[in-house]
Design a protein around this motif. Sequence first.
Motif, PDB file in Angstrom:
ATOM      1  N   SER A 201      -7.977  -2.057   0.586  1.00  0.00           N
ATOM      2  CA  SER A 201      -8.006  -0.638   0.926  1.00  0.00           C
ATOM      3  C   SER A 201      -7.784   0.311  -0.236  1.00  0.00           C
ATOM      4  O   SER A 201      -7.991   1.518  -0.096  1.00  0.00           O
ATOM      5  CB  SER A 201      -6.955  -0.339   2.004  1.00  0.00           C
ATOM      6  OG  SER A 201      -5.637  -0.542   1.496  1.00  0.00           O
TER       7      SER A 201
ATOM      8  N   PRO B  12      -3.998  -5.752   2.335  1.00  0.00           N
ATOM      9  CA  PRO B  12      -4.254  -4.305   2.313  1.00  0.00           C
ATOM     10  C   PRO B  12      -4.369  -3.719   0.913  1.00  0.00           C
ATOM     11  O   PRO B  12      -5.162  -2.808   0.681  1.00  0.00           O
ATOM     12  CB  PRO B  12      -3.039  -3.734   3.055  1.00  0.00           C
ATOM     13  CG  PRO B  12      -2.556  -4.845   3.928  1.00  0.00           C
ATOM     14  CD  PRO B  12      -2.828  -6.098   3.163  1.00  0.00           C
TER      15      PRO B  12
ATOM     16  N   ARG C  98     -14.162  -5.746  -0.240  1.00  0.00           N
ATOM     17  CA  ARG C  98     -13.987  -4.307  -0.457  1.00  0.00           C
ATOM     18  C   ARG C  98     -15.230  -3.479  -0.115  1.00  0.00           C
ATOM     19  O   ARG C  98     -15.165  -2.248  -0.082  1.00  0.00           O
ATOM     20  CB  ARG C  98     -13.612  -4.044  -1.927  1.00  0.00           C
ATOM     21  CG  ARG C  98     -12.201  -4.437  -2.254  1.00  0.00           C
ATOM     22  CD  ARG C  98     -11.858  -4.192  -3.719  1.00  0.00           C
ATOM     23  NE  ARG C  98     -12.101  -2.821  -4.163  1.00  0.00           N
ATOM     24  CZ  ARG C  98     -11.291  -1.798  -3.900  1.00  0.00           C
ATOM     25  NH1 ARG C  98     -10.198  -2.000  -3.172  1.00  0.00           N
ATOM     26  NH2 ARG C  98     -11.570  -0.599  -4.365  1.00  0.00           N
TER      27      ARG C  98
ATOM     28  N   THR D 114       0.849  -1.185   0.000  1.00  0.00           N
ATOM     29  CA  THR D 114       0.000   0.000   0.000  1.00  0.00           C
ATOM     30  C   THR D 114       0.888   1.238   0.000  1.00  0.00           C
ATOM     31  O   THR D 114       2.022   1.206   0.450  1.00  0.00           O
ATOM     32  CB  THR D 114      -0.921   0.053   1.231  1.00  0.00           C
ATOM     33  OG1 THR D 114      -0.118   0.002   2.419  1.00  0.00           O
ATOM     34  CG2 THR D 114      -1.922  -1.088   1.232  1.00  0.00           C
TER      35      THR D 114
END
Length: 223
Positions: free
Chosen positions: A155, A151, A185, A124
């Motif tokens: 995200s 992640p 998600r 990320t």
Amino acid sequence: MGANHDDHHHAPDHHGRALRLGVGGPVGSGKTALVAALCRTLGGSLRLGVVTNDIYTTEDADFLRRAGVLDQERILAVETGCCPHTAIRDDIAANLDAVETLEDRFGPLDLVIVESGGDNLTATFSRGLADRQIFVLDVSGGDKVPRKGGPGVTSADLLVINKTDLAPLVDADLNVMARDAAAVRGDKPVLFTSIRQDPSASAVAAWVSEQARSWPHEPVPAA
């Protein structure tokens, strides 16, 4: 050390600077091809710059320059010398330097794309580097990849599932991938694409264009 260095960079006040878009994902997922497609599609309407990340080479930047998708001077390469996620999440100084160099040389810009080196599902971007994040998967890993989460998948502001043209060859069910991506998600968007079949990456480009147009930077002058 990285955190202290970051303090010397422009404060991310979201005014008078370009939207910074991080593009990450595993090796071979099609990140560089997607960045090239975005430059081709959006270069006529947005003022662009690109920063690429490789561990010991400038391979991705060289690919983009050879492809002629943007003026070569608007593409800068960062050689991280470490795991790719470190340079986009933990010690972002080199990337911030490159972004700010582009803005100083060519600004005002509308969009700076920062492409990560190939990494895994945990990659990320620091929000100190990227205002929006795209995470790119491809179908060759099979339809189970989205439900593994991580992640990057869960995200990112946009999840792109690339190389859909290969789905029949690897026995990947796109409906299963869509279902599982939505499960991890929530309401964050997911787009399916094939750069081979759609070289303009039209759906992804439309999403990026909307993000850039709504960003509070200096507007593009009227033609």
